[in-house]
Design an enzyme around this catalytic site. Structure first.
Site, mmCIF file in Angstrom:
data_model
loop_
_atom_site.group_PDB
_atom_site.id
_atom_site.type_symbol
_atom_site.label_atom_id
_atom_site.label_comp_id
_atom_site.label_asym_id
_atom_site.label_seq_id
_atom_site.Cartn_x
_atom_site.Cartn_y
_atom_site.Cartn_z
ATOM 1 N N ALA A 73 0.843 -1.194 0.000
ATOM 2 C CA ALA A 73 0.000 0.000 0.000
ATOM 3 C C ALA A 73 0.881 1.248 0.000
ATOM 4 O O ALA A 73 2.094 1.170 0.225
ATOM 5 C CB ALA A 73 -0.914 -0.006 1.221
ATOM 6 N N GLN A 75 1.260 3.728 2.072
ATOM 7 C CA GLN A 75 1.958 3.975 3.339
ATOM 8 C C GLN A 75 2.582 2.686 3.894
ATOM 9 O O GLN A 75 2.612 2.457 5.100
ATOM 10 C CB GLN A 75 1.003 4.596 4.357
ATOM 11 C CG GLN A 75 0.747 6.076 4.143
ATOM 12 C CD GLN A 75 1.981 6.927 4.450
ATOM 13 O OE1 GLN A 75 2.830 6.561 5.244
ATOM 14 N NE2 GLN A 75 2.067 8.088 3.797
ATOM 15 N N SER A 76 3.107 1.862 3.031
ATOM 16 C CA SER A 76 3.663 0.570 3.424
ATOM 17 C C SER A 76 4.919 0.703 4.285
ATOM 18 O O SER A 76 5.909 1.312 3.872
ATOM 19 C CB SER A 76 3.996 -0.240 2.169
ATOM 20 O OG SER A 76 4.775 -1.368 2.485
ATOM 21 N N ASN A 77 4.878 0.117 5.480
ATOM 22 C CA ASN A 77 6.083 0.033 6.310
ATOM 23 C C ASN A 77 7.115 -0.891 5.665
ATOM 24 O O ASN A 77 8.324 -0.657 5.752
ATOM 25 C CB ASN A 77 5.733 -0.499 7.703
ATOM 26 C CG ASN A 77 4.779 0.393 8.449
ATOM 27 O OD1 ASN A 77 4.962 1.603 8.505
ATOM 28 N ND2 ASN A 77 3.747 -0.202 9.029
ATOM 29 N N ALA A 79 7.616 -1.378 2.473
ATOM 30 C CA ALA A 79 8.287 -0.675 1.373
ATOM 31 C C ALA A 79 9.387 0.231 1.908
ATOM 32 O O ALA A 79 10.500 0.278 1.369
ATOM 33 C CB ALA A 79 7.266 0.123 0.565
#
Length: 331
Positions: A73, A75-77, A79
């Site tokens: 997503a 706001q992916s942690n 990523a």
């Protein structure tokens, strides 16, 4: 279990702390609550994915990759931690974002994890909701190969048997800490999403004959689907480490009653949980994973699911950078 036989690159600050939460425990009036601080793994503000990336990035190096691809997503942690790992190891990084939140505001699209992704030098690419993201990564990898690059694909959340090794290994760390503190753990709870953390934990717990029940609080999928995903990956992971058959279907438990309207969409119970942890213990949770995991755990404590006097460990998977992407919803 002998993990030195698996390729690994050191990225995390380990062991992460195992701390008592006395003020929160007193406030809720139920079990004695402890927290396993995997928000303190250290890589670009930390989080659970760093444990997985230690094994995944080692495999990428063995394959002589020069570019890392992953998806999640906006706001992916995961990523953000992948971008940091790639930067640390001198690799390029391509982040493919599925736009799962309708009508996102500017903070969601540009602050929080996204700001850190850009600071870390990753390239970001946006796709509509319900895109086949695995196919999108495969297509981009083909393009990179044609351009002379050597891409390595990491699945969303780092959730495959290689990544799950990070949480099999975490069990060894947690049990050693509990033994040192003379702590008998009655329950282990965490937020479950892409399945890799829960799969690794259950394999480690069962392979070590710990007799500690594990409960995942779901953040996206319905219960049956989530449990089946975790079980399938747990079976693969157990085979990968040579412990096939140690996990049974009934060992995999997920409570998915606290998702709300969907992945990444705030709930009142999440906001209350994030606020309580911050104001009583000075610890920041994230709004997508640990916030909803805590909300579920708090509600189950209030309903008597966990008994007074039991020792309950919550595994904090990190992600406080995401708070800035949700600041308008959290005010």
């Amino acid at each position: 279990m002998h993990f030195s036989r698996f390729p690994r690159v050191r990225l995390a600050h380990l062991p992460t702390p195992l701390e008592a939460l006395p003020r929160l425990s007193e406030h809720l009036g139920g079990p004695n609550i402890y927290i396993k601080r995997d928000d303190c793994t250290g890589l670009a503000s930390g989080g659970n994915k760093t444990r997985k990336l230690e094994f995944l990035m080692a495999e990428a190096l063995e394959e002589k990759a020069d570019t890392i691809l992953t998806q999640g997503a906006v706001q992916s942690n995961h990523a953000r931690q992948t971008a940091a790992a790639a930067a640390k190891l001198g690799m390029g990084c391509e982040l493919l974002f599925e736009n799962r939140v309708e009508d996102p505001d500017d903070a969601y699209l540009n602050s929080g994890n996204v700001l850190l992704d850009r600071l870390l030098g990753a390239n970001t690419h946006h796709y509509p909701k319900a895109t086949d993201m695995n196919q999108a990564m495969s297509d981009m990898a083909d393009d990179l190969r044609r351009a002379g690059k050597r891409p390595y694909i990491i699945p969303g959340g780092g959730s495959n048997p290689v990544g799950a090794l990070g949480y099999v290994n975490c069990v060894l760390e947690l049990l050693a800490q509990a033994n040192d503190q003379s702590l008998v753990i009655d329950h282990l709870v965490h937020a479950t999403g892409s399945a890799g953390t829960q799969a690794g934990l259950i394999v480690g717990l069962k392979a070590m004959h710990s007799d500690i029940p594990l409960l995942g609080i779901g953040v996206n999928a319905p219960r049956e689907l989530q449990e089946e995903r975790v079980y399938a990956l747990a079976e693969e992971t157990a085979e990968y480490i040579g412990a096939g058959g140690c996990v049974h279907r009934e060992d995999v438990l997920a409570n998915c009653d606290y998702v709300g309207e969907g992945y990444g969409i705030t709930t009142d119970s999440m906001k209350e949980a994030v606020s309580l942890l911050a104001r009583l213990e000075g610890i920041l949770a994230d709004p997508v994973y640990s916030g909803k995991g805590l909300a579920g755990m708090f509600d189950l404590i209030r309903k008597g699911y966990f008994k007074q006097g039991e020792n309950l460990v919550f595994l904090h998977t990190g992600g406080s950078a995401g708070l800035f992407g949700y600041y308008q919803q959290l005010l």
